[in-house]
Design a protein around this motif. Structure first.
Motif, PDB file in Angstrom:
ATOM      1  N   LEU A  44       0.834  -1.208   0.000  1.00 28.82           N
ATOM      2  CA  LEU A  44       0.000   0.000   0.000  1.00 28.82           C
ATOM      3  C   LEU A  44       0.867   1.256   0.000  1.00 28.82           C
ATOM      4  CD1 LEU A  44      -2.986   1.188   0.492  1.00 28.82           C
ATOM      5  CD2 LEU A  44      -2.180   1.462   2.832  1.00 28.82           C
ATOM      6  N   VAL A  45       1.924   1.254   0.814  1.00 29.35           N
ATOM      7  CA  VAL A  45       2.815   2.411   0.894  1.00 29.35           C
ATOM      8  C   VAL A  45       3.542   2.618  -0.430  1.00 29.35           C
ATOM      9  CG1 VAL A  45       4.941   3.254   1.959  1.00 29.35           C
ATOM     10  CG2 VAL A  45       3.095   2.370   3.386  1.00 29.35           C
ATOM     11  N   ALA A  46       3.979   1.541  -1.058  1.00 30.59           N
ATOM     12  CA  ALA A  46       4.671   1.657  -2.340  1.00 30.59           C
ATOM     13  C   ALA A  46       3.761   2.298  -3.387  1.00 30.59           C
ATOM     14  CB  ALA A  46       5.136   0.278  -2.809  1.00 30.59           C
ATOM     15  N   ALA A  47       2.497   1.866  -3.421  1.00 24.01           N
ATOM     16  CA  ALA A  47       1.544   2.462  -4.364  1.00 24.01           C
ATOM     17  C   ALA A  47       1.297   3.927  -4.029  1.00 24.01           C
ATOM     18  CB  ALA A  47       0.237   1.679  -4.340  1.00 24.01           C
ATOM     19  N   SER A  48       1.197   4.255  -2.737  1.00 22.95           N
ATOM     20  CA  SER A  48       0.960   5.638  -2.315  1.00 22.95           C
ATOM     21  C   SER A  48       2.131   6.542  -2.680  1.00 22.95           C
ATOM     22  CB  SER A  48       0.721   5.688  -0.803  1.00 22.95           C
ATOM     23  OG  SER A  48      -0.393   4.918  -0.441  1.00 22.95           O
ATOM     24  N   LEU A  49       3.347   6.054  -2.459  1.00 23.95           N
ATOM     25  CA  LEU A  49       4.539   6.839  -2.794  1.00 23.95           C
ATOM     26  C   LEU A  49       4.638   7.051  -4.297  1.00 23.95           C
ATOM     27  CD1 LEU A  49       7.194   5.315  -0.351  1.00 23.95           C
ATOM     28  CD2 LEU A  49       6.185   7.602  -0.257  1.00 23.95           C
ATOM     29  N   GLY A  50       4.303   6.022  -5.076  1.00 23.46           N
ATOM     30  CA  GLY A  50       4.340   6.164  -6.531  1.00 23.46           C
ATOM     31  C   GLY A  50       3.357   7.215  -7.018  1.00 23.46           C
ATOM     32  N   GLY A 225       0.631   8.049  10.054  1.00 24.88           N
ATOM     33  CA  GLY A 225       1.313   7.267   9.034  1.00 24.88           C
ATOM     34  C   GLY A 225       1.738   8.101   7.839  1.00 24.88           C
ATOM     35  N   ILE A 226       0.900   9.074   7.446  1.00 29.16           N
ATOM     36  CA  ILE A 226       1.200   9.893   6.270  1.00 29.16           C
ATOM     37  C   ILE A 226       2.333  10.868   6.540  1.00 29.16           C
ATOM     38  CG2 ILE A 226       0.277  11.700   4.752  1.00 29.16           C
ATOM     39  CD1 ILE A 226      -2.416  10.275   4.867  1.00 29.16           C
ATOM     40  N   VAL A 227       2.347  11.502   7.738  1.00 27.34           N
ATOM     41  CA  VAL A 227       3.365  12.515   8.031  1.00 27.34           C
ATOM     42  C   VAL A 227       4.748  11.900   8.201  1.00 27.34           C
ATOM     43  CG1 VAL A 227       1.716  14.103   9.077  1.00 27.34           C
ATOM     44  CG2 VAL A 227       2.938  12.466  10.527  1.00 27.34           C
ATOM     45  N   THR A 228       4.829  10.594   8.321  1.00 24.95           N
ATOM     46  CA  THR A 228       6.130   9.926   8.364  1.00 24.95           C
ATOM     47  C   THR A 228       6.606   9.559   6.971  1.00 24.95           C
ATOM     48  OG1 THR A 228       5.062   7.763   8.680  1.00 24.95           O
ATOM     49  CG2 THR A 228       5.700   8.976  10.665  1.00 24.95           C
ATOM     50  N   GLY A 229       6.035  10.236   5.967  1.00 26.24           N
ATOM     51  CA  GLY A 229       6.392   9.926   4.589  1.00 26.24           C
ATOM     52  C   GLY A 229       5.738   8.651   4.121  1.00 26.24           C
ATOM     53  N   PHE A 230       4.586   8.347   4.671  1.00 28.39           N
ATOM     54  CA  PHE A 230       3.798   7.146   4.383  1.00 28.39           C
ATOM     55  C   PHE A 230       4.388   5.883   5.006  1.00 28.39           C
ATOM     56  CE2 PHE A 230       2.472   9.946   0.897  1.00 28.39           C
ATOM     57  CZ  PHE A 230       1.097   9.812   0.964  1.00 28.39           C
ATOM     58  N   VAL A 231       5.614   5.945   5.490  1.00 26.01           N
ATOM     59  CA  VAL A 231       6.263   4.742   6.025  1.00 26.01           C
ATOM     60  C   VAL A 231       5.495   4.191   7.224  1.00 26.01           C
ATOM     61  CG1 VAL A 231       8.372   3.817   7.049  1.00 26.01           C
ATOM     62  CG2 VAL A 231       8.519   5.469   5.172  1.00 26.01           C
ATOM     63  N   ILE A 234       2.792   1.450   7.007  1.00 22.03           N
ATOM     64  CA  ILE A 234       3.109   0.020   6.920  1.00 22.03           C
ATOM     65  C   ILE A 234       2.590  -0.700   8.158  1.00 22.03           C
ATOM     66  CG2 ILE A 234       4.995  -1.671   6.836  1.00 22.03           C
ATOM     67  CD1 ILE A 234       6.616   0.326   5.254  1.00 22.03           C
ATOM     68  N   VAL A 235       2.586  -0.009   9.290  1.00 23.06           N
ATOM     69  CA  VAL A 235       2.088  -0.592  10.539  1.00 23.06           C
ATOM     70  C   VAL A 235       0.675  -0.100  10.859  1.00 23.06           C
ATOM     71  CG1 VAL A 235       2.415  -0.722  13.040  1.00 23.06           C
ATOM     72  CG2 VAL A 235       4.387  -0.898  11.508  1.00 23.06           C
ATOM     73  N   THR A 236       0.445   1.209  10.771  1.00 18.26           N
ATOM     74  CA  THR A 236      -0.844   1.740  11.219  1.00 18.26           C
ATOM     75  C   THR A 236      -2.011   1.262  10.361  1.00 18.26           C
ATOM     76  OG1 THR A 236      -0.564   3.796   9.940  1.00 18.26           O
ATOM     77  CG2 THR A 236       0.228   3.802  12.220  1.00 18.26           C
ATOM     78  N   PHE A 237      -1.800   1.129   9.060  1.00 20.15           N
ATOM     79  CA  PHE A 237      -2.907   0.700   8.199  1.00 20.15           C
ATOM     80  C   PHE A 237      -3.357  -0.724   8.513  1.00 20.15           C
ATOM     81  CE2 PHE A 237      -4.793  -0.899   4.222  1.00 20.15           C
ATOM     82  CZ  PHE A 237      -5.827   0.020   4.088  1.00 20.15           C
ATOM     83  N   PRO A 238      -2.439  -1.694   8.624  1.00 24.50           N
ATOM     84  CA  PRO A 238      -2.899  -3.035   9.020  1.00 24.50           C
ATOM     85  C   PRO A 238      -3.571  -3.072  10.383  1.00 24.50           C
ATOM     86  CG  PRO A 238      -0.698  -3.156   8.059  1.00 24.50           C
ATOM     87  CD  PRO A 238      -1.019  -1.700   8.239  1.00 24.50           C
TER      88      PRO A 238
END
Length: 264
Positions: A44-50, A225-231, A234-238
């Protein structure tokens, strides 16, 4: 009226402390399926960053913020694999990556209808964001620093943020009310989108303050999760997805159809 009289499942009334229990349960479930959940979150993060990089390089700065905020509208649909994870853990099974990336019961017309409804709500969100921005200033901010400075230092920017927050909050809560229960409920193939959506709305109406608190907690964790550069997502979304499954199971009592669907 009873379930037999209305054709709709019964809805539980919960206390204001319930969302904290859902979140704690979601974290416990996360620790039981760390690997698959981290992979799910990382994809999910990879898609968001892209998507973020593409919008930034295209100069769509305003759209970038709208997309980041609107992520919370469509996130419940993106969490189907996490609902499946919660369901499997509930049955005492160990989820594998393949089990949660390809959820067969999620490939159905009712979920596409729900997704389309969220897309329409999101389209309204985008148009309202453009309207608020256009009415707030006669300038066009081409770069991210310019836009951030406008929001933080310009009185017109302050008005834009306040107005946008109010309007966006109303739209977001409407979307939340439509999907908070309906998305996980549609893992049960015996449910249809209309029953699931009405059940979701009834759940929010019955538990307005607990559900408002739950919505605020979801927003806070998502923003974190977003303000950490979406990283951080990886934990908060699940964790949010797993907690949302627990919320659904707590709010909508199990019927024979639910049990049968879970056992199948």
């Amino acid at each position: 009226m009873t379930q037999a009289q209305t054709g709709l499942p019964d809805v539980n009334a919960v206390g204001l402390g319930a969302p904290f229990g859902w979140l704690a349960g979601g974290w416990r479930d996360f620790t039981k399926a760390v690997g698959p959940c981290l992979i799910y979150g990382a994809l999910l993060v990879a898609a968001s960053l892209g998507l973020t990089a593409a919008l930034y390089h295209a100069g769509a700065i305003r759209v970038l913020f709208v997309v980041a905020a609107g992520f919370m509208l469509v996130a419940p649909i993106l969490a189907m694999g996490l609902y499946q994870t919660g369901r499997m853990l509930e049955r005492g099974e160990r989820p594998r990556v393949g089990d949660i990336l390809f959820v067969k019961s999620a490939i159905r017309q009712d979920l596409f209808i729900l997704g389309f409804a969220l897309f329409l709500v999101y389209s309204v969100w985008v148009e309202m964001a453009h309207l608020v921005y256009g009415l707030s200033t006669h300038k066009f901010h081409k770069t991210l620093p310019e836009f951030v400075h406008f929001m933080l230092a310009d009185p017109e920017g302050h008005n834009m943020v306040m107005t946008g927050t109010i309007i966006g909050g109303i739209i977001a809560f409407l979307a939340f009310s439509l999907v908070v229960v309906s998305a996980p409920m549609l893992l049960n193939t015996k449910s249809n989108v209309f029953v699931a959506t009405l059940t979701s709305l009834r759940t929010v109406a019955t538990n307005f303050l607990p559900m408002l608190l739950w919505g605020i907690m979801i927003v806070a964790l998502t923003v974190l999760g977003i303000v950490t550069g979406f990283v951080g997502l990886i934990v908060t979304f699940p964790v949010i997805g797993l907690a949302s499954w627990r919320a659904y199971r707590d709010l909508v009592p199990s019927s024979e159809g639910d049990v049968a669907a879970a056992a199948g």
